[in-house]
Structure formats: C-alpha cells, structure tokens
Motif scaffolding. Structure first.
Motif, PDB file in Angstrom:
ATOM      1  N   GLU A 258      -0.817   8.284 -23.050  1.00  0.00           N
ATOM      2  CA  GLU A 258       0.427   8.601 -22.342  1.00  0.00           C
ATOM      3  C   GLU A 258       1.574   8.582 -23.351  1.00  0.00           C
ATOM      4  N   THR A 292       2.002  18.551 -20.938  1.00  0.00           N
ATOM      5  CA  THR A 292       1.109  18.909 -19.826  1.00  0.00           C
ATOM      6  C   THR A 292       0.360  20.203 -20.127  1.00  0.00           C
ATOM      7  N   ARG A 295      -2.416  19.535 -22.551  1.00  0.00           N
ATOM      8  CA  ARG A 295      -3.501  18.804 -21.888  1.00  0.00           C
ATOM      9  C   ARG A 295      -4.363  19.751 -21.056  1.00  0.00           C
ATOM     10  N   SER A 314     -10.944  14.404 -17.326  1.00  0.00           N
ATOM     11  CA  SER A 314      -9.640  13.910 -16.877  1.00  0.00           C
ATOM     12  C   SER A 314      -9.180  12.738 -17.740  1.00  0.00           C
ATOM     13  N   TYR A 319      -5.531  11.396 -18.070  1.00  0.00           N
ATOM     14  CA  TYR A 319      -5.360  11.133 -16.640  1.00  0.00           C
ATOM     15  C   TYR A 319      -6.394  10.110 -16.180  1.00  0.00           C
ATOM     16  N   ASP A 321      -6.233   8.712 -13.297  1.00  0.00           N
ATOM     17  CA  ASP A 321      -6.401   9.047 -11.876  1.00  0.00           C
ATOM     18  C   ASP A 321      -6.967  10.458 -11.779  1.00  0.00           C
ATOM     19  N   HIS A 322      -8.235  10.571 -11.357  1.00  0.00           N
ATOM     20  CA  HIS A 322      -8.904  11.868 -11.305  1.00  0.00           C
ATOM     21  C   HIS A 322      -8.212  12.831 -10.339  1.00  0.00           C
ATOM     22  N   ASN A 324      -5.081  12.968  -9.600  1.00  0.00           N
ATOM     23  CA  ASN A 324      -3.834  13.446 -10.219  1.00  0.00           C
ATOM     24  C   ASN A 324      -4.131  14.557 -11.221  1.00  0.00           C
ATOM     25  N   PHE A 325      -5.244  14.402 -11.950  1.00  0.00           N
ATOM     26  CA  PHE A 325      -5.665  15.446 -12.880  1.00  0.00           C
ATOM     27  C   PHE A 325      -5.976  16.733 -12.132  1.00  0.00           C
ATOM     28  N   THR A 328      -2.754  18.385 -10.924  1.00  0.00           N
ATOM     29  CA  THR A 328      -1.999  18.987 -12.023  1.00  0.00           C
ATOM     30  C   THR A 328      -2.674  20.255 -12.531  1.00  0.00           C
TER      31      THR A 328
END
Length: 346
Positions: A258, A292, A295, A314, A319, A321-322, A324-325, A328
C-alpha cells in the motif's frame, strides 16, 4: 566580449555574414539572427546587442524603421546598414538615426572586417560603465539553473555556471555592479527552488563583501550552487533521476504494498502537496489513479496465466480484500476478473 545582431530576410546572407564575423576573431558572447525589424526588436528585448547589421528592405518592419527604433533606445548600440545600390537613398536617410556605417551588397569579407575594426575601436573609446540586462534574459537563466539543480544534472549545472560567468563578464560594468547582479540572481534562484519544496536549506543571501572582486564573488556563487546540489543529492538518497520516473519505478516495484503518496514524496525529498500537483501535471493522473491503473494492468497479465489463482492475484497487486479487488477490477475493465479469464478462454 561583444553581442551582435544580424537582420536580413535572406537566409543565405544571414549565414554568410555570420561566418564572416566569426572569421574576424572578435571576442563574441552571442550572434543572433532576425529576418525582419520586428524580430530584431523582440531579440533586443531579451539582450541588447553592441553591433547591429541590418538590411533595408524587409517584410513586417523594414531596416529604416528598425534604425529609428534603435535610435529611440538612446543606447550605445552601433548600427550598420547593408543594402543594395537601389536603396542608397534610404541608407542616407538612416544616417539621421545614428547609423555608423553603410555597406553595399554584396559584402566581401575584407570589407566587413574593416567595418568591424572601426566598430570595435569606437566601442573601446566609449566603454560604458553600465550595461542592460533585460528581465526576460534574467528569467531565462533562472529557469535553466532551476531545472538543472532540481533534476540534479551536474553536467548541465557546471556548464551553466561557466557560461553565466561569461555572460555577466560581457556586460561592461564595475565589479560592484556585477556583484549586485549576482546577489540578486542568487536570491531569485533560491526563491524558485523554495517554491518547488525541495526540503533543503536555501539561504537566499550570498553575503558578499563590498571589497570582493567579481571573480572572487563568482566563486562564492558557484560554491553555493554546488552545495545545493550536494544537499539535494543526499536528500534524495543519491538517486539523481527524474522524480516522476523514479516515482513510477517505485510504484511498479511495490504493487503488492500500500504505497502512499507521502512515502514516495519523502523518498524523493519533496513536499507531499507539491509532489501531488507535479505528478498530476506530468502524468495527467492523480497518484492514486496511476497506482490503481498499474495494479490492474499487472492483474490482467497474471490473469492471462492459468497457474495463478484469482485470490493470489488480488494479494499480488496489493488487495488483501478480494471483494475490493474484484470491484476495482470491474470498474477499471468493465468485467469481473473471472469474466475476464473466460473471455481469454481460460
């Protein structure tokens, strides 16, 4: 050192006169070219010449009008008219504007050199104690120094230091006046670097002693510039690269982490707010948008390889949090990661 301006709408004549002048062996700081009187006036706003060689018949603004404008400047500029036989009447009129010499085309090298000899002798007799440095010229040098220091271009900075000394020397002023100019220039340069939020100590004053010669004062100036470069180099941990390219490289190597804007700004020795604005200006994207995008591009490459599980991908692109991936990725690509794989036939 002398500054020369040649004005003629015929490129071959401009080139020929420049070569003849260079062959004379005169100490010259600059030879500038213009194709008409208006271009010549624009060039003179940046730097007043010592000698002007001008044709009479030119578009936009002819040589006669230019001679009149030069006369209005009330300076020590010496003007030479170079024109054809048919323009002799105009050339005579130009004499009322203080024109020093008249040469008939085509001009030979010997004739031109004899004229230069007269101009130099006259200039040496006049020897003005002050010189003119336009705001535009000062700004030009400030920008060049600022860019070289900010991007830690040691070669360019060294070259600028050497040429800038020659530039100031070319203005026939007393050492005290040159030192005052140098002090002002240094102060403005430091203010420009401060505006960049480089996060290093920037003392605006050189604190030059009144008795210093210009040569000694310039050594103080050069030492100050080298010191700023060294400080910036240490602040950026010895990585003299383009800040934006270095930021991109760091993001690319840390897609799984991050990475924050503040972290990268500190790495580069920049203020976070300034770095944020600069990054957007140079890339057209915010820091977060660029991170982003990189990524998601990396995720697409991994999705094209069957051995990678989507959950692992992810994590690989930062990420934890799967869901959230997935959200996105779908926002970026228009479809979910699994649908993207199906589309590839995986």
């Amino acid at each position: 050192m002398y500054r020369i301006l040649i004005v003629d709408d015929e490129p071959m004549i401009l080139k020929g006169l420049r070569i003849f002048i260079q062959q004379y062996g005169l100490s010259i700081s600059s030879i500038r070219l213009a194709s008409n009187g208006q271009e010549a006036l624009t060039a003179m706003e940046e730097e007043l010449p010592d000698f002007v060689f001008t044709d009479i018949r030119m578009p936009v603004m002819d040589g006669l009008a230019l001679c009149e404008k030069i006369a209005e400047l009330d300076s020590s500029i010496q003007t030479v008219v170079i024109s054809g036989y048919d323009d002799f009447t105009y050339a005579q009129a130009s004499m009322s504007y203080g024109v020093k010499e008249y040469l008939l085309k085509p001009v030979g090298k010997r004739q031109l050199h004899e004229t230069l000899h007269k101009l130099v002798q006259r200039a040496e007799r006049i020897q003005p104690v002050a010189a003119y440095l336009s705001v535009a010229k000062m700004d030009e040098w400030l920008v060049r120094f600022e860019q070289a220091i900010y991007y830690m271009d040691h070669v360019q900075t060294l070259e600028l230091i050497q040429v800038w000394e020659q530039e100031i020397t070319a203005y026939r002023m007393q050492d005290r006046q040159k030192n005052e100019m140098l002090e002002e220039f240094h102060g403005l340069l430091m203010k420009k670097l401060k505006a960049r939020d480089v996060n290093i100590a920037l003392e605006t004053r050189l604190h030059l002693e009144d008795t210093l010669t210009f040569a000694a004062a310039y050594r103080v100036f050069a030492s100050s510039i080298h010191q700023k470069l060294d400080c910036l180099y240490k602040k950026r941990k010895g990585k003299p690269k383009d800040p934006i390219e270095e930021a991109k490289f760091y993001i690319e190597k840390n897609l799984a982490s991050e990475v924050s804007l503040e972290e990268v700004a500190d790495l580069l020795g920049l203020h976070p707010n300034y770095f944020s604005v600069m990054f957007k200006q140079m890339t057209g994207e915010t820091f977060v948008q660029y991170r982003t995008k990189r990524r998601m591009e990396y995720a697409k490459r991994m999705l094209s390889e069957e051995q990678h599980r989507i959950t692992d991908i992810s994590y690989a692109v930062g990420y934890a949090d799967h869901s959230n991936f997935t959200k996105t990725f779908k926002k970026y690509e228009g479809i979910s990661p699994s649908e993207y794989r199906q589309k590839l036939g995986i």
